[in-house]
Design a protein around this motif. Structure first.
Motif, short mmCIF file in Angstrom:
data_model
loop_
_atom_site.label_atom_id
_atom_site.label_comp_id
_atom_site.label_asym_id
_atom_site.label_seq_id
_atom_site.Cartn_x
_atom_site.Cartn_y
_atom_site.Cartn_z
N GLY A 60 0.98 -1.05 0.08
CA GLY A 60 0.02 0.04 -0.09
C GLY A 60 0.95 1.42 -0.08
O GLY A 60 1.84 1.10 -0.44
N PRO A 61 0.35 2.45 0.60
CA PRO A 61 1.07 3.66 0.54
C PRO A 61 2.28 3.40 1.48
O PRO A 61 3.28 4.44 1.08
CB PRO A 61 0.05 4.54 1.03
CG PRO A 61 -1.23 3.90 1.06
CD PRO A 61 -1.14 2.33 0.77
N TRP A 62 2.36 2.37 2.30
CA TRP A 62 3.67 2.55 3.38
C TRP A 62 4.43 1.29 2.63
O TRP A 62 5.55 1.17 3.06
CB TRP A 62 3.14 1.51 4.58
CG TRP A 62 2.11 0.34 4.18
CD1 TRP A 62 2.64 -1.01 3.66
CD2 TRP A 62 0.86 0.43 4.08
NE1 TRP A 62 1.61 -1.45 3.45
CE2 TRP A 62 0.58 -1.17 3.71
CE3 TRP A 62 -0.23 1.15 4.43
CZ2 TRP A 62 -0.95 -1.44 3.60
CZ3 TRP A 62 -1.74 0.82 4.28
CH2 TRP A 62 -1.92 -0.44 3.73
N GLY A 63 4.16 0.87 1.33
CA GLY A 63 5.63 -0.03 0.71
C GLY A 63 4.96 -1.26 0.99
O GLY A 63 3.70 -1.65 0.93
N ASP A 64 5.89 -1.99 1.08
CA ASP A 64 5.43 -3.74 1.31
C ASP A 64 5.17 -3.65 2.66
O ASP A 64 6.13 -3.28 3.42
CB ASP A 64 6.50 -4.77 0.67
CG ASP A 64 6.39 -4.61 -1.06
OD1 ASP A 64 5.03 -4.57 -1.44
OD2 ASP A 64 7.18 -5.10 -1.57
N ARG A 65 4.61 -4.84 3.32
CA ARG A 65 4.24 -4.94 4.63
C ARG A 65 4.74 -6.47 4.91
O ARG A 65 4.14 -7.49 4.09
CB ARG A 65 2.90 -4.66 4.94
CG ARG A 65 2.87 -4.94 6.63
CD ARG A 65 1.53 -3.95 6.93
NE ARG A 65 1.87 -2.62 7.22
CZ ARG A 65 0.98 -1.88 7.32
NH1 ARG A 65 -0.26 -2.00 7.30
NH2 ARG A 65 1.24 -0.33 7.32
N LEU A 66 5.43 -6.92 5.94
CA LEU A 66 5.55 -7.96 6.49
C LEU A 66 4.87 -8.07 7.96
O LEU A 66 4.99 -7.19 8.61
CB LEU A 66 7.03 -8.44 6.69
CG LEU A 66 7.77 -8.52 5.45
CD1 LEU A 66 9.23 -9.02 5.56
CD2 LEU A 66 7.16 -9.56 4.34
N VAL A 67 4.42 -9.20 8.21
CA VAL A 67 3.81 -9.37 9.66
C VAL A 67 4.29 -10.67 10.34
O VAL A 67 4.77 -11.41 9.45
CB VAL A 67 2.15 -9.16 9.66
CG1 VAL A 67 1.88 -8.00 9.41
CG2 VAL A 67 1.73 -10.49 8.94
N ARG A 68 4.30 -10.80 11.46
CA ARG A 68 4.50 -12.13 12.42
C ARG A 68 3.35 -12.71 12.95
O ARG A 68 2.89 -12.01 14.14
CB ARG A 68 5.52 -11.76 13.29
CG ARG A 68 6.80 -11.44 12.80
CD ARG A 68 7.91 -11.30 13.97
NE ARG A 68 7.96 -12.45 14.53
CZ ARG A 68 9.30 -12.74 15.73
NH1 ARG A 68 9.80 -11.83 15.76
NH2 ARG A 68 9.23 -13.86 16.26
N PRO A 69 2.69 -13.69 12.35
CA PRO A 69 1.35 -14.16 12.89
C PRO A 69 1.56 -14.57 14.46
O PRO A 69 0.43 -14.44 15.01
CB PRO A 69 1.27 -15.15 12.20
CG PRO A 69 1.82 -15.08 10.92
CD PRO A 69 3.32 -14.45 11.21
N ASP A 70 2.73 -14.95 15.08
CA ASP A 70 3.02 -15.13 16.27
C ASP A 70 3.01 -13.98 17.26
O ASP A 70 3.04 -14.17 18.46
CB ASP A 70 4.21 -16.12 16.50
CG ASP A 70 5.39 -15.33 16.10
OD1 ASP A 70 5.40 -14.77 15.10
OD2 ASP A 70 6.43 -15.47 16.55
#
Ligand SMILES: [Zn+2]
Length: 361
Positions: A60-70
């Motif tokens: 999105g506008p923030w670029g690419d995003r990574l998250v950690r489900p844990d």
């Protein structure tokens, strides 16, 4: 940083980390070393996270995003986009909405702050139902991030503060978490509910309103927006979730003017007015003065100082009729404030020599 090892062939790229423990953004750099993502913190410390523990969550506008489900709340935004080789080494991209299916709507709403990005697609089409589900502490943080605490523009005198507290207590619902009220030194006629159970009154209101009963009506209306959880709804609809959440990271400054100028749906305005009439009645305060205030506004709108307040509210003539019509001739009403209390409240901003007017409107 140049990450070595097999497959570690990429230069470090700048990224923004939210660790889920505080709302603070950390400017960091990321790289890859074999099966691990390397994070270089501001302190110089290097953290390793297995790529398998990460999920890509669209862009999105923030670029690419990574998250950690844990780790709820943990997210990594890469404004320049993921380096190609790193992107290829990550698990498959995450589909929006899957978390909601898995968690159920209730839990998803509670985890709102954490899984915000996953909800973007849903929220933008459904602020009506999502707004009221945003937990109040989250809403409070969002409010503070969007407009700050406004302390320097908040008028205080001991007698004025006491009068405001009395007014709030008389029209609010009993037994609820308190709504914080502030009188701001702003030369405009307006009052507004802010995210996180806050109500602000502009000092310009007191130049126009000559009767504490009418102020009680206006305050009760804004309390209605707060108590009925309309504020997040309007905020999400008007500004969009990305702006609201970007606000929590301080990335996008949102002016107070935008938040106090929020438009509510016609239905929400009707609910807030009905709430106000109920609460005035419960407090034995006559709705007549509030009706007269709207009648005056109806005559003068859309001229000059009324503009700001009326632009975001329904037709004053209808409201004048509804409040005027709610007067019960057989009842004994009491004034919302004594003359001395009213004097203290309405003159509070003139008497407070320390307060700084808000000019950024
Ligand atoms: Zn309203």
């Amino acid at each position: 940083m140049s990450a070595g090892g097999d497959g570690g062939d990429e230069q470090a790229v700048p990224a923004i980390l939210f660790d889920g423990r505080s709302a603070r953004r950390h400017e960091i750099a990321i790289g890859r070393d074999a099966g691990d993502l390397l994070i270089v913190h501001e302190t110089g410390a290097i953290e390793r996270i297995a790529l398998a523990a990460l999920e890509r969550q669209g862009s999105g506008p923030w670029g690419d995003r990574l998250v950690r489900p844990d780790q709820p709340g943990w997210r990594l935004d890469i404004p320049g986009g993921l380096p190609t080789a790193l992107a290829a080494a990550l698990p498959a991209p995450h589909r929006y909405g899957r978390w909601i299916d898995r968690m159920g709507l209730g839990r998803a709403a509670v985890a709102f702050a954490a899984i915000s990005a996953a909800l973007v697609g849903v929220v933008l089409t459904a602020p009506q139902w999502l707004g009221p589900l945003v937990p109040l502490p989250v809403e409070r943080r969002i409010g503070e991030a969007l407009v700050g605490d406004l302390a320097s523009a908040t008028c205080h005198t001991p007698a004025g503060d006491a009068a405001l507290a009395k007014l709030m207590a008389s029209v609010d619902l009993p037994g609820q978490a308190p709504v914080r009220a502030q009188v701001l030194k702003v030369g405009m006629i307006n009052a507004a509910a802010l995210p996180g159970n806050r109500v602000v009154l502009f000092s310009g209101l007191f130049d126009e309103m000559k009767d504490p009963d009418a102020v009680a009506g206006v305050v009760a209306h804004e309390l209605g927006h707060a108590r009925k959880r309309h504020v997040m709804q309007a905020l999400l609809r008007e500004l969009g979730l990305s702006v609201v959440l970007a606000g929590t990271s301080g990335a996008v400054p949102v002016q107070l003017a935008k938040v106090t100028g929020l438009r509510y749906s016609r239905e929400a305005e009707g609910e807030a007015d009905a709430f106000a009439r109920d609460r005035l009645s419960a407090a034995a305060i006559s709705p007549a003065a509030t009706g007269a205030f709207f009648a005056k506004a109806a005559k003068e709108e859309p001229a000059g100082p009324w503009m700001v307040m009326l632009a975001s509210h329904p037709a004053s003539a209808d409201r004048a009729k509804a409040f005027g019509g709610a007067v019960d001739r057989s009842r004994r009403y009491r004034p919302a404030l004594s003359p001395a209390e009213w004097q203290a409240l309405s003159r509070m901003c003139d008497e407070d020599k320390r307060v700084r007017p808000l000019l950024d409107f």
